[in-house]
Motif scaffolding. Sequence first.
Motif, PDB file in Angstrom:
ATOM      1  N   SER A   1     -47.108 -12.202 -84.032  1.00  0.00           N
ATOM      2  CA  SER A   1     -45.782 -12.784 -82.129  1.00  0.00           C
ATOM      3  C   SER A   1     -45.087 -11.519 -82.299  1.00  0.00           C
ATOM      4  O   SER A   1     -45.330 -10.980 -82.510  1.00  0.00           O
ATOM      5  CB  SER A   1     -45.052 -14.084 -83.153  1.00  0.00           C
TER       6      SER A   1
ATOM      7  N   LYS B   1     -42.110 -12.208 -81.342  1.00  0.00           N
ATOM      8  CA  LYS B   1     -40.682 -11.687 -81.796  1.00  0.00           C
ATOM      9  C   LYS B   1     -40.438 -10.915 -82.819  1.00  0.00           C
ATOM     10  O   LYS B   1     -39.737 -10.087 -83.654  1.00  0.00           O
ATOM     11  CB  LYS B   1     -39.881 -13.198 -82.407  1.00  0.00           C
TER      12      LYS B   1
ATOM     13  N   LYS C   1     -51.864 -17.481 -75.407  1.00  0.00           N
ATOM     14  CA  LYS C   1     -51.197 -18.664 -75.989  1.00  0.00           C
ATOM     15  C   LYS C   1     -51.888 -19.344 -76.917  1.00  0.00           C
ATOM     16  O   LYS C   1     -52.508 -19.794 -77.196  1.00  0.00           O
ATOM     17  CB  LYS C   1     -50.699 -19.052 -74.945  1.00  0.00           C
TER      18      LYS C   1
ATOM     19  N   ARG D   1     -47.405 -22.056 -79.845  1.00  0.00           N
ATOM     20  CA  ARG D   1     -46.284 -21.014 -79.410  1.00  0.00           C
ATOM     21  C   ARG D   1     -46.176 -19.373 -79.234  1.00  0.00           C
ATOM     22  O   ARG D   1     -45.517 -18.507 -78.743  1.00  0.00           O
ATOM     23  CB  ARG D   1     -44.363 -21.654 -79.929  1.00  0.00           C
ATOM     24  N   ASN D   2     -47.022 -18.888 -79.543  1.00  0.00           N
ATOM     25  CA  ASN D   2     -47.527 -17.341 -80.178  1.00  0.00           C
ATOM     26  C   ASN D   2     -48.017 -17.378 -79.083  1.00  0.00           C
ATOM     27  O   ASN D   2     -49.518 -17.587 -78.360  1.00  0.00           O
ATOM     28  CB  ASN D   2     -47.720 -17.342 -81.517  1.00  0.00           C
TER      29      ASN D   2
ATOM     30  N   VAL E   1     -51.200 -14.208 -78.780  1.00  0.00           N
ATOM     31  CA  VAL E   1     -52.382 -13.567 -79.884  1.00  0.00           C
ATOM     32  C   VAL E   1     -53.195 -12.838 -79.408  1.00  0.00           C
ATOM     33  O   VAL E   1     -52.907 -13.108 -77.904  1.00  0.00           O
ATOM     34  CB  VAL E   1     -53.236 -14.580 -80.946  1.00  0.00           C
TER      35      VAL E   1
END
Length: 305
Positions: free
Chosen positions: A17, A19, A50, A53-54, A56
């Motif tokens: 991710s 984040k 996508k 929500r991540n 990759v």
Amino acid sequence: MDIRQLEVLRELGELGSVKAVAEAMMVTPSAVSQQLTLLQRSVRVPLTRKDGRNLVLTEAGEVLADAGAAVVAAMAQARASIDAFQDAPDAAVTVSGFHSAGQALFAPLSRALSGPGQPMVQFTDEDVAQQDFPALTARHDLVLAHRMEHSPPWPKDRVAVIELTREPLDVALPSGHPLAGQRELTAADVATEPWVTSRPGYSPDDVLTAVAALASTPLRIVHRINDYSTVAALVAGGGVLGLLPRYTSRAALSQQLPDGVVLRPLAGFDTRRCIDLLARPEALERRSVRRVAEAFQDVMAALVD
């Protein structure tokens, strides 16, 4: 693409991710996204997709991430290699010196650095006009250079300068010359004498130009010789006066005829030349180069004392 972008892509593949990548690399998520966007612009196939929500990696992204890991590893090895080179105390150091300094300094410097773990110094002699010394730093780690004290300074925006000494140029006379009995000489004392001096653009000729100006008379230049050993031999043979540096000419004087040569200072104006080490700033990042520079300072201090 650059290595920072490849590092971000690799971390995205590992951590899964944006984040998590931002936290691991201690940057903001927007900075991570910006690096990925820039990387994507440099290739023709999608590198990310996508997944909920991540964000990759695609298969193409995984291929590039693996290749990028190899690049990152190679860069790390390259950095380690250059760090080892920078820190090696016994790495080779190339030194250029003008003739009179080489005569006086090269041998004692070589002895001072002869022990184990010391830099391997490679000497060469290059005697050039003052304005040409800085350019020699492109070919040599350290450059022994000289200039008259009143002349334009070295270009410190281009080269680092390590000051070694300020060396007077004295009048060289045969020991039996009538002026040899005086403690110092004036321009008027020597203005009518015949001279051996250097070619134009070198320190002795600069001093004689000042002597002629102070005495308000042109000087009689018989010989133009840059090698101080030859100058000393001509002076010892009689017939001409010369100019020799007070400290570094001792090697030349020790080889002269039995009647010898004496040095007398010139009064009334500054005859000092600056003897300095010039180097490119990046050369002084190397431990071995700094060690040789320190040894030069010690050898010169002993010569002056």
